[in-house]
Design an enzyme around this catalytic site. Sequence first.
Site, PDB file in Angstrom:
ATOM      1  N   SER A  65       0.829  -1.209   0.000  1.00 30.17           N
ATOM      2  CA  SER A  65       0.000   0.000   0.000  1.00 30.17           C
ATOM      3  C   SER A  65       0.862   1.259   0.000  1.00 30.17           C
ATOM      4  CB  SER A  65      -0.910   0.021   1.226  1.00 30.17           C
ATOM      5  OG  SER A  65      -1.630  -1.182   1.316  1.00 30.17           O
TER       6      SER A  65
HETATM    7  N1  SAH Z   1      -0.444  -4.531   3.965  1.00 26.94           N
HETATM    8  C1  SAH Z   1       0.206  -5.099   2.818  1.00 26.94           C
HETATM    9  C2  SAH Z   1      -0.600  -4.862   1.586  1.00 26.94           C
HETATM   10  C3  SAH Z   1      -1.086  -6.131   1.112  1.00 26.94           C
HETATM   11  S1  SAH Z   1      -2.173  -6.133  -0.277  1.00 26.94           S
HETATM   12  C4  SAH Z   1       1.589  -4.547   2.676  1.00 26.94           C
HETATM   13  O1  SAH Z   1       1.943  -3.648   3.442  1.00 26.94           O
HETATM   14  O2  SAH Z   1       2.338  -5.025   1.825  1.00 26.94           O
HETATM   15  C5  SAH Z   1      -3.429  -7.176   0.416  1.00 26.94           C
HETATM   16  C6  SAH Z   1      -3.013  -8.545   0.854  1.00 26.94           C
HETATM   17  O3  SAH Z   1      -4.192  -9.221   1.295  1.00 26.94           O
HETATM   18  C7  SAH Z   1      -2.425  -9.409  -0.257  1.00 26.94           C
HETATM   19  O4  SAH Z   1      -1.196  -9.919   0.144  1.00 26.94           O
HETATM   20  C8  SAH Z   1      -3.459 -10.525  -0.430  1.00 26.94           C
HETATM   21  O5  SAH Z   1      -2.891 -11.764  -0.819  1.00 26.94           O
HETATM   22  C9  SAH Z   1      -4.097 -10.585   0.939  1.00 26.94           C
HETATM   23  N2  SAH Z   1      -5.440 -11.199   0.965  1.00 26.94           N
HETATM   24  C10 SAH Z   1      -6.423 -11.105   0.051  1.00 26.94           C
HETATM   25  N3  SAH Z   1      -7.497 -11.815   0.422  1.00 26.94           N
HETATM   26  C11 SAH Z   1      -7.197 -12.390   1.621  1.00 26.94           C
HETATM   27  C12 SAH Z   1      -7.907 -13.279   2.505  1.00 26.94           C
HETATM   28  N4  SAH Z   1      -9.160 -13.712   2.246  1.00 26.94           N
HETATM   29  N5  SAH Z   1      -7.288 -13.660   3.633  1.00 26.94           N
HETATM   30  C13 SAH Z   1      -6.009 -13.226   3.926  1.00 26.94           C
HETATM   31  N6  SAH Z   1      -5.301 -12.416   3.119  1.00 26.94           N
HETATM   32  C14 SAH Z   1      -5.873 -11.999   1.977  1.00 26.94           C
END
Ligand code: SAH
Length: 217
Positions: A65
């Site tokens: 993000s």
């Molecule tokens: N906070 C993260 C941003 C991640 S983007 C950072 O700082 O890098 C969102 C993340 O949520 C992705 O890695 C994706 O794989 C995960 N995600 C999506 N659906 C999910 C679910 N149902 N359960 C757990 N994680 C999930």
Amino acid sequence: MAIVDDEEAKRLRRALVTAVARSVSDRRVLRAIAETPRHAFVPEADLDEAYADEPAPIGFGQTISQPSIVALMSAALDLSGRERVLEIGTGSGYQTAILSRLAREVYSVEVVPELAARARALLDELGCGNVRTRVGDGYEGWPEAAPFDRVVLTAAPREVPAALVHQLVDGGVLVAPVGEQGKRQRLLRLHRRGLGADVEELGPVIFVPMVPKTWVS
Ligand code: SAH
């Protein structure tokens, strides 16, 4: 894997903190951003990209993000340092590392095993000893470790998952982007009040969708 944090990285990170401080004033959050080497979480990006106030690809169709959004969400959680926090969507682990500096304990759930493994290795290398991670379905939360003082989602479900509200203490706070992909999503902050909740809208956002439960095996 050794994290090189040279003068150029530090200079760019100071500039990033200055940029983030235009929209977020929470001093603890700004310090956490100042102390966390974001470039380690985006190994494919060059230093300028790693310290731009922009999202960046981290593989598997996912993105780290934008730093000012990470800061906004961290500030919205209103952390004193005593809380136990549940994070859904570990991704690169950057937001997790920030939270580890702001809270007592962080529990983070990621659905993509490869991302979870990479984040875990980095969090260990950075010495984030108060973080627990697991591969799993974020819609389920982490029932054995509940209740949590705070819950934060870094991927957008269509609606706030009820199981996650149930895993909050009374008076606890959940921050989540909510809405369909491609449509306007809203960043929501929910305060649990007994069996009910107060919800406030913090503004429009764009997040990757939370993978629907039925897709997770
Ligand atoms: N906070 C993260 C941003 C991640 S983007 C950072 O700082 O890098 C969102 C993340 O949520 C992705 O890695 C994706 O794989 C995960 N995600 C999506 N659906 C999910 C679910 N149902 N359960 C757990 N994680 C999930």
